[in-house]
Design an enzyme around this catalytic site. Structure first.
Site, PDB file in Angstrom:
ATOM      1  N   ASP A  11       1.122  -1.282  -0.105  1.00  0.00           N
ATOM      2  CA  ASP A  11       0.305  -0.121  -0.154  1.00  0.00           C
ATOM      3  C   ASP A  11       1.034   1.303  -0.072  1.00  0.00           C
ATOM      4  O   ASP A  11       2.564   1.079   0.237  1.00  0.00           O
ATOM      5  CB  ASP A  11      -0.774   0.068   1.729  1.00  0.00           C
ATOM      6  CG  ASP A  11      -1.656   1.272   1.186  1.00  0.00           C
ATOM      7  OD1 ASP A  11      -2.278   1.863   0.717  1.00  0.00           O
ATOM      8  OD2 ASP A  11      -2.010   1.767   1.990  1.00  0.00           O
ATOM      9  N   SER A  12       0.266   2.221  -0.273  1.00  0.00           N
ATOM     10  CA  SER A  12       1.178   3.832   0.250  1.00  0.00           C
ATOM     11  C   SER A  12       1.667   4.272   1.226  1.00  0.00           C
ATOM     12  O   SER A  12       2.578   4.471   1.227  1.00  0.00           O
ATOM     13  CB  SER A  12       0.631   4.582  -0.501  1.00  0.00           C
ATOM     14  OG  SER A  12      -1.340   4.638   0.486  1.00  0.00           O
ATOM     15  N   CYS A  74      -4.505  -1.269  -1.801  1.00  0.00           N
ATOM     16  CA  CYS A  74      -4.264   0.242  -2.224  1.00  0.00           C
ATOM     17  C   CYS A  74      -5.301   0.261  -3.503  1.00  0.00           C
ATOM     18  O   CYS A  74      -5.206  -0.761  -4.455  1.00  0.00           O
ATOM     19  CB  CYS A  74      -3.413   0.502  -1.984  1.00  0.00           C
ATOM     20  SG  CYS A  74      -3.522   2.198  -2.822  1.00  0.00           S
ATOM     21  N   GLU A 152      -1.727   7.951   8.411  1.00  0.00           N
ATOM     22  CA  GLU A 152      -0.918   7.361   8.556  1.00  0.00           C
ATOM     23  C   GLU A 152      -0.307   8.409  10.158  1.00  0.00           C
ATOM     24  O   GLU A 152       0.833   7.637  11.084  1.00  0.00           O
ATOM     25  CB  GLU A 152      -0.124   8.633   7.542  1.00  0.00           C
ATOM     26  CG  GLU A 152      -0.473   7.454   6.223  1.00  0.00           C
ATOM     27  CD  GLU A 152       0.362   6.583   5.958  1.00  0.00           C
ATOM     28  OE1 GLU A 152       1.671   6.591   6.627  1.00  0.00           O
ATOM     29  OE2 GLU A 152      -0.030   5.331   5.708  1.00  0.00           O
ATOM     30  N   CYS A 184     -11.054   3.650   0.191  1.00  0.00           N
ATOM     31  CA  CYS A 184      -9.588   3.378   0.127  1.00  0.00           C
ATOM     32  C   CYS A 184      -9.475   2.710   1.378  1.00  0.00           C
ATOM     33  O   CYS A 184      -9.959   2.315   2.794  1.00  0.00           O
ATOM     34  CB  CYS A 184      -9.224   4.762   1.122  1.00  0.00           C
ATOM     35  SG  CYS A 184      -7.753   5.323   1.195  1.00  0.00           S
ATOM     36  N   HIS A 186      -7.295   3.261   4.179  1.00  0.00           N
ATOM     37  CA  HIS A 186      -6.377   3.807   4.957  1.00  0.00           C
ATOM     38  C   HIS A 186      -7.968   4.041   6.025  1.00  0.00           C
ATOM     39  O   HIS A 186      -8.163   4.121   7.111  1.00  0.00           O
ATOM     40  CB  HIS A 186      -6.071   5.562   4.760  1.00  0.00           C
ATOM     41  CG  HIS A 186      -4.725   5.428   4.571  1.00  0.00           C
ATOM     42  ND1 HIS A 186      -4.210   4.346   3.197  1.00  0.00           N
ATOM     43  CD2 HIS A 186      -3.375   5.218   4.899  1.00  0.00           C
ATOM     44  CE1 HIS A 186      -2.687   4.677   2.968  1.00  0.00           C
ATOM     45  NE2 HIS A 186      -2.655   5.085   3.988  1.00  0.00           N
TER      46      HIS A 186
HETATM   47  N1  DGL Z   1      -4.929   2.891   0.748  1.00  0.00           N
HETATM   48  C1  DGL Z   1      -5.259   4.069  -0.128  1.00  0.00           C
HETATM   49  C2  DGL Z   1      -6.159   3.248  -1.003  1.00  0.00           C
HETATM   50  O1  DGL Z   1      -6.889   2.669  -0.567  1.00  0.00           O
HETATM   51  C3  DGL Z   1      -4.340   5.163   0.044  1.00  0.00           C
HETATM   52  C4  DGL Z   1      -4.039   5.870  -0.981  1.00  0.00           C
HETATM   53  C5  DGL Z   1      -3.488   7.246  -0.669  1.00  0.00           C
HETATM   54  O2  DGL Z   1      -2.089   6.942  -0.680  1.00  0.00           O
HETATM   55  O3  DGL Z   1      -3.858   8.207  -0.659  1.00  0.00           O
HETATM   56  O4  DGL Z   1      -6.521   3.885  -2.116  1.00  0.00           O
END
Ligand code: DGL
Length: 270
Positions: A11-12, A74, A152, A184, A186
């Site tokens: 993931d990011s 992600c 984060e 998302c 997150h």
């Molecule tokens: N967890 C990522 C998603 O599901 C986040 C993307 C981001 O870093 O903006 O889209």
């Protein structure tokens, strides 16, 4: 690469840990490698080309570490890169997308809201998803800048988290949304706060458990499930500063984990 090789997940940043959690509970004996691309979080405001290039670099890292499959934990990276990843790598690639179909099946008011990043909401893949499964529902699209950065920090319940979540959520509830899609990974960590703000009558739809299901199907298909009965391990990697990332991963994973820096060649921005 064989049945005892690890499953790679990325993931990011820390959002994909919500997917990792589901994978761990569905596969007690698999070894898991997790990459948080923390040097480049958030993906949601970056170009699809950039997110695609980062996804390819991380997939290369995971394949170099013998991953038998890759889970793109992600939504933004799935939208930008899954087609390219599938054409470049021979291992099965599992992605994640906003759960429009189950949400449309659930709504009583006919109004469904999608919380996701700008990148996901403007992707072709999401457009196609809406056209295919949106049906007659009134689908409210809500990008949520700042929410990924909030997660984060690890502060999921504080005043800032609450104010930002309420800012995006309340107008959707006022417009009659009774079903909220967490588009998302997150945002899964904000589900308790979203539940508190939205109240018990609103459904929150999170696709993470479905990913574990799909992963099992793909691994079974290829005969890649580990037959080893010993408990699996988790290893964490980041492109960012391990000392900064470690406390948040440890908090969200509920364990004091070691986080390693990925080799520089996988951490370039282009
Ligand atoms: N967890 C990522 C998603 O599901 C986040 C993307 C981001 O870093 O903006 O889209």
């Amino acid at each position: 690469m064989n049945t005892s090789s690890p499953i790679g997940i990325f993931d990011s940043g820390v959002g994909g840990l919500s997917v990792l959690r589901e994978i761990r509970s569905a596969f007690a004996n698999e070894d898991l490698l997790y990459v948080a691309d923390s040097a480049f979080v958030p993906y949601g405001e970056k170009s699809p080309q950039f997110v695609e290039a980062r996804s390819v670099a991380i997939a290369e890292f995971l394949v170099d570490r013998k991953a038998k499959t890759i889970v793109v934990a992600c939504n933004t990276a799935t939208g930008a890169a899954i087609t390219t990843l599938r054409s470049r790598f021979s291992v099965p690639i599992v992605g994640i997308e906003p759960a429009v179909k189950p949400a449309v099946g659930k709504t009583a008011s006919g109004v469904v809201a999608v919380l996701a990043t700008s990148g996901t909401l403007s992707s072709d893949k999401f457009g196609k998803l809406l056209a295919r499964f949106g049906g007659d529902a009134d689908i409210l699209i809500q990008p949520c800048p700042g929410l990924v950065e909030q997660v984060e920090t690890g502060d999921l319940y504080g005043e800032k988290a609450r104010a930002l979540t309420a800012k995006y959520l309340l107008p959707l509830l006022e417009r009659g949304a009774d079903t909220i899609i967490l588009g998302c990974t997150h945002y899964s960590f904000l589900a308790p706060l979203i539940r508190e703000i939205a109240g018990p009558k609103v459904s929150i739809v999170d696709p993470n458990a479905a990913i574990a299901h799909e992963l099992r199907r793909r691994l079974e298909d290829k005969g890649l499930l580990s037959p080893d009965p010993r408990p699996g391990t988790e290893r964490f990697w980041t492109s960012g500063a391990p000392n900064d990332v470690k406390p948040v991963i440890s908090q969200l994973w509920n364990a004091d984990v070691q986080v390693r820096l990925m080799p520089k060649r996988y951490c370039r921005s282009t």
